[in-house]
Enzyme design. Structure first.
Site, short mmCIF file in Angstrom:
data_model
loop_
_atom_site.label_atom_id
_atom_site.label_comp_id
_atom_site.label_asym_id
_atom_site.label_seq_id
_atom_site.Cartn_x
_atom_site.Cartn_y
_atom_site.Cartn_z
N ASP A 274 -1.25 -0.14 69.30
CA ASP A 274 -2.12 0.92 68.81
C ASP A 274 -2.84 1.61 69.97
O ASP A 274 -3.29 0.95 70.91
CB ASP A 274 -3.15 0.30 67.85
N GLU B 270 1.95 3.33 70.95
CA GLU B 270 1.54 4.60 70.35
C GLU B 270 0.90 5.49 71.42
O GLU B 270 -0.21 5.22 71.89
CB GLU B 270 0.53 4.37 69.22
C1 NOJ Z 1 -4.10 4.84 65.77
C2 NOJ Z 1 -3.79 4.34 64.40
O1 NOJ Z 1 -2.49 4.74 64.05
C3 NOJ Z 1 -4.86 4.91 63.50
O2 NOJ Z 1 -4.55 4.72 62.15
C4 NOJ Z 1 -6.18 4.28 63.86
O3 NOJ Z 1 -7.20 4.86 63.10
C5 NOJ Z 1 -6.48 4.50 65.35
N1 NOJ Z 1 -5.37 4.27 66.18
C6 NOJ Z 1 -7.58 3.58 65.81
O4 NOJ Z 1 -7.13 2.25 65.86
#
Ligand code: NOJ
Length: 522
Positions: A191, A259
């Protein structure tokens, strides 16, 4: 890969919330009916749910709402039996403010865990140490009265950023990752992967003078700055080399899908590492930013292909739990074209649950809103793409026995659900099933090379995938009119088309495409 937004996939306990047993119960759908190869499960950890699980208060357990460790182990075993890999969400940038580490850290300035998070003095006038913004709105710094300092939170104030420059944090977090790798998960989705390393001098971000969004979508007040110093510092590469080494301790090595939201292909490619020793794949959101035209789509694919280091494996996604639903963004034709592209471009595709049905963004009445981002900036709320999976035309879409699921069921569920679409050969779901089946048996589609085909009419994107044994041609007509495409040496059969009645037709020399049609010729 199939992204399962756990809270909304299948409820087996009548709480109105999806759970791990629900994934186990739907394993046949995933492996056979649909035919994906891997599942990525969004956070299931204990969490106060300020950001629906992306605020983790224990990295080594399962929230009782979702099951327990034994259920998790059964899920992994069942998935492996069905031939599916399991990827879990790993949230390194921040913990919950209720994590014992943060509770200790905020207890006093000299607590041994103080430096596990990012604490700073105010400026002389009492204001935050710099101008960094939280993705979800407002300053990224929260004042802590008790100890008289600010702490950094790139997301909600309930999600304090961990200090990855502290070796003890690295070691503890890598051990947390090993905890799950030891339980046989095949990979992690990391993440907010860019955020873990910030400018050590913590300089102010410059203003975004263009006013244009830098990501693939508008981000409200966050777009006022160029996010130069609050994420993506070059030290991130050393960190991901270390993380990759942890994944390589396992046999077979485990993978990391990180991500990132990067639209400069050279910068994106840098996350693979010069020696392909960092992230296995940094996520590619390019097709969510591209104008949906032949030139727009091709620019993303060719740009990425040209920038990738030799041996790097691309990936594409077209939807996620943070983005408006694919079929709402692109409409019926566009979302069918997207299915063909997603499953035929070179690399690993990620399919977001429900996009195989063409599920639309749901309207959420204000009193049913859940997403904290949507509370501060209603136009940015993510609830509409997180509604229950639509399994059947029942009032709760076969998702739950509870009267009210945690988010309302999409109003299109009577039309767009698994049961009804399985019975309709022309449905979205059956298009995905045919594409997934073709991909499984086609070496060219799975591992073959990519080459754009020229010249073709400007409204058309045509490419070839080839392996030693096979050549596959993919053609997408983005125009609202029929087109004829002449491709030298093109001969074969339409194996899959967005217009099913064209499947099985022989093709030689010229390809006749109906308006909006996308075809795969084998
Ligand atoms: C990216 C995640 O995909 C999202 O859903 C989340 O709110 C943020 N990161 C914070 O962790």
């Amino acid at each position: 890969m199939y992204e399962i937004y756990l809270r909304s996939f299948k409820d087996t306990t009548g709480t109105g919330l999806g759970d791990l047993q629900g994934i186990i119960d739907k394993m046949d759908y995933l492996s056979d009916t649909l035919g994906v190869d891997a599942i990525w499960i969004t956070p299931f950890y204990p969490s106060p749910m300020a950001d629906f699980g992306y605020d983790v208060s224990d990295y080594r357990d399962v929230h009782p709402l979702f099951g327990d460790l034994a259920t998790f182990d059964r899920l992994v075993a069942r998935a492996h039996e069905a031939g599916l890999k399991v990827i879990i969400d790993f949230v390194p940038n921040h913990s919950s403010d209720q994590h014992p580490w943060f509770i200790e850290s905020r207890s006093s300035r000299d607590n041994p865990r103080r430096d596990w998070y990012v604490w700073r003095d105010p400026k002389p006038d009492g204001s935050p140490p710099n101008n960094w913004l939280s993705v979800f709105g407002g300053s990224a710094w929260e004042w802590d009265e008790r100890t008289g300092q600010y702490y950094l939170h790139s997301f909600l104030k309930e999600q304090p950023d961990l200090n990855w420059r502290n070796p003890a944090v690295r070691a503890a977090m890598f051990d947390n990752m090993r905890f799950w790798l030891d339980r046989h998960v095949d990979g992690v989705r990391i993440d907010a992967a860019q955020f873990v390393m910030k400018d050590p001098a913590e300089r102010d971000n410059p203003p975004n003078v263009t006013g244009l969004p830098q990501a693939h979508k508008p981000m409200g007040a966050y777009d006022a700055q160029v996010h130069l110093y609050d994420k993506g510092h070059a030290d991130v590469h050393q960190l991901y080399r270390e993380l990759r080494a942890v994944l390589n301790e396992y046999e077979p090595p485990r993978m990391a899908l990180g991500e990132v939201h990067i639209f400069d292909w050279t910068e994106l490619a840098s996350y693979y590492g010069r020696d392909l020793d960092e992230l296995s794949m940094p996520t590619n959101f390019g097709l969510l930013k591209a104008p949906w035209t032949a030139a727009g789509i091709r620019a993303v694919v060719d740009g990425l292909e040209a920038a990738l280091p030799a041996g790097a494996w691309p990936n594409y996604l077209l939807g996620s739990h943070d983005d408006r639903r694919l079929a709402t963004r692109l409409g019926e034709h566009g979302s069918r074209q997207a299915a063909v592209l997603l499953l035929t471009l070179r690399g690993s595709p990620t399919l977001y649950y429900g996009d195989e049905l063409g599920m639309r963004e749901a309207e959420i009445p204000p009193d049913r809103r859940q997403d904290p981002w949507g509370m501060t900036e209603p136009t940015l709320g993510r609830d509409g793409c997180r509604t229950p999976m639509q399994w059947s035309p029942d009032p709760t879409a076969g998702f739950t026995s509870a009267r009210a699921p945690w988010l309302p069921v999409g109003s299109d569920h009577a039309l767009r659900n698994v049961e009804s679409q399985l019975a309709d050969p022309d449905s979205h779901l059956n298009l995905y099933r045919r594409l997934l089946r073709l991909r499984r048996r086609s070496p060219a589609l799975r591992i073959g090379s990519y080459r754009a085909v020229d010249p073709v009419p400007p409204e058309c994107f045509v490419f070839e995938r080839s392996s030693e044994a096979e050549r596959v041609l993919v053609a997408v007509n983005l125009a609202d009119a029929p087109l004829s495409v002449v491709v030298a040496g093109c001969a074969g059969t339409i194996a899959v088309s967005t217009k099913r009645m064209h499947e099985g037709k022989a093709v030689e020399g010229a390809l006749q495409l109906a308006p909006h049609e996308a075809v795969v010729v084998v």
